[in-house]
Design an enzyme around this catalytic site. Structure first.
Site, PDB file in Angstrom:
ATOM      1  N   TYR A   1     -33.406  28.315 -10.377  1.00 43.75           N
ATOM      2  CA  TYR A   1     -33.136  29.755 -10.258  1.00 43.75           C
ATOM      3  C   TYR A   1     -34.440  30.556 -10.264  1.00 43.75           C
ATOM      4  O   TYR A   1     -34.596  31.520  -9.514  1.00 43.75           O
ATOM      5  CB  TYR A   1     -32.230  30.213 -11.405  1.00 43.75           C
TER       6      TYR A   1
ATOM      7  N   TYR B   1     -31.587  43.294 -20.757  1.00 42.45           N
ATOM      8  CA  TYR B   1     -32.354  43.300 -22.011  1.00 42.45           C
ATOM      9  C   TYR B   1     -32.572  44.721 -22.525  1.00 42.45           C
ATOM     10  O   TYR B   1     -32.498  44.971 -23.728  1.00 42.45           O
ATOM     11  CB  TYR B   1     -33.700  42.598 -21.822  1.00 42.45           C
TER      12      TYR B   1
ATOM     13  N   ILE C   1     -21.299  36.246 -22.074  1.00 45.62           N
ATOM     14  CA  ILE C   1     -21.850  35.050 -22.721  1.00 45.62           C
ATOM     15  C   ILE C   1     -23.297  35.270 -23.169  1.00 45.62           C
ATOM     16  O   ILE C   1     -23.652  34.933 -24.304  1.00 45.62           O
ATOM     17  CB  ILE C   1     -21.725  33.828 -21.782  1.00 45.62           C
TER      18      ILE C   1
ATOM     19  N   GLU D   1     -37.092  30.644 -25.871  1.00 43.86           N
ATOM     20  CA  GLU D   1     -37.805  30.021 -24.745  1.00 43.86           C
ATOM     21  C   GLU D   1     -37.010  30.138 -23.461  1.00 43.86           C
ATOM     22  O   GLU D   1     -37.559  30.492 -22.420  1.00 43.86           O
ATOM     23  CB  GLU D   1     -38.101  28.549 -25.062  1.00 43.86           C
TER      24      GLU D   1
END
Length: 160
Positions: free
Chosen positions: A25, A131, A96, A83
Site C-alpha cells: 500500500y 489522525y 477499526i 510502528e
C-alpha cells in the site's frame, strides 16, 4: 462485530501478511525483508522488543497495530510508539482504526505513558485527516533521521 486481542506466536504468519500488505500500500514492498523467523524472534521472545494487536471483524483478521515502548527524557516517562497500523481495504470505514487507537491510548494512560506517537507518509492525506480528527498534532518542526544498512554497520565499526 469487532474484537481486539494481543497477538500470539501462532499469529506470526498473519502479522507478516499484514506487514506485506501495508508495504505494498505504501509502495515500499521492495524494502520489506521481514520474515516469520525474525518476527517470532523479536515479538514472542522472553523480553519482546515490540507488541502487536490484532483486530478481527466477525472472526476474520481485519487489521493490526504493531507498537513498542520508547522513553521521553523531557517528560521523564515512557511512551508508546506505533510502528504500523493497517486495516485491510474491505474492512475500512468500520471504526477499526479508531478502536485500535483507543486501545493503545487506554494502554498508554493505564501504564503511565506520556504520549502515543507515530509517523505517517506525507502523501497519505486520508490518514492525516483521520489522525487530525483523533486530536493528533503534526510535529512539523522535527525531521526524521535514520542510519541503517551499510551506514549503520560502518558507524558500529568506527573508531571511538
Amino acid at each position: 462485530m469487532l474484537a481486539l486481542r494481543e497477538a500470539e506466536a501462532g499469529d506470526t504468519a498473519l502479522i507478516l501478511g499484514f506487514i506485506r500488505e501495508l508495504a505494498a500500500y505504501e509502495k515500499l514492498a521492495h524494502e520489506c525483508v521481514a520474515n516469520e523467523e525474525s518476527l517470532r524472534q523479536w515479538l514472542f521472545c522472553p523480553q519482546p522488543k515490540a507488541y502487536c494487536v490484532i483486530a478481527e471483524w466477525e472472526g476474520k483478521p481485519a487489521a493490526f497495530a504493531l507498537y513498542f515502548y520508547n522513553f521521553s527524557t523531557f517528560l521523564g516517562c515512557p511512551g508508546i510508539y506505533l510502528e504500523d497500523l493497517f486495516v485491510r481495504p474491505e474492512y475500512r470505514r468500520k471504526g477499526i482504526a479508531r478502536r485500535l487507537f483507543h486501545y493503545l491510548a487506554q494502554k498508554a494512560v493505564r501504564e503511565g505513558c506520556g504520549r502515543l506517537e507515530w509517523w505517517v507518509l506525507d502523501w497519505n492525506v486520508d490518514a492525516l485527516a483521520f489522525y487530525k480528527g483523533l486530536g493528533a498534532q503534526s510535529m512539523d518542526e522535527w525531521t526524521v533521521q535514520r542510519i541503517s544498512g551499510e551506514s549503520l554497520r560502518a558507524l558500529a565499526g568506527g573508531a571511538e
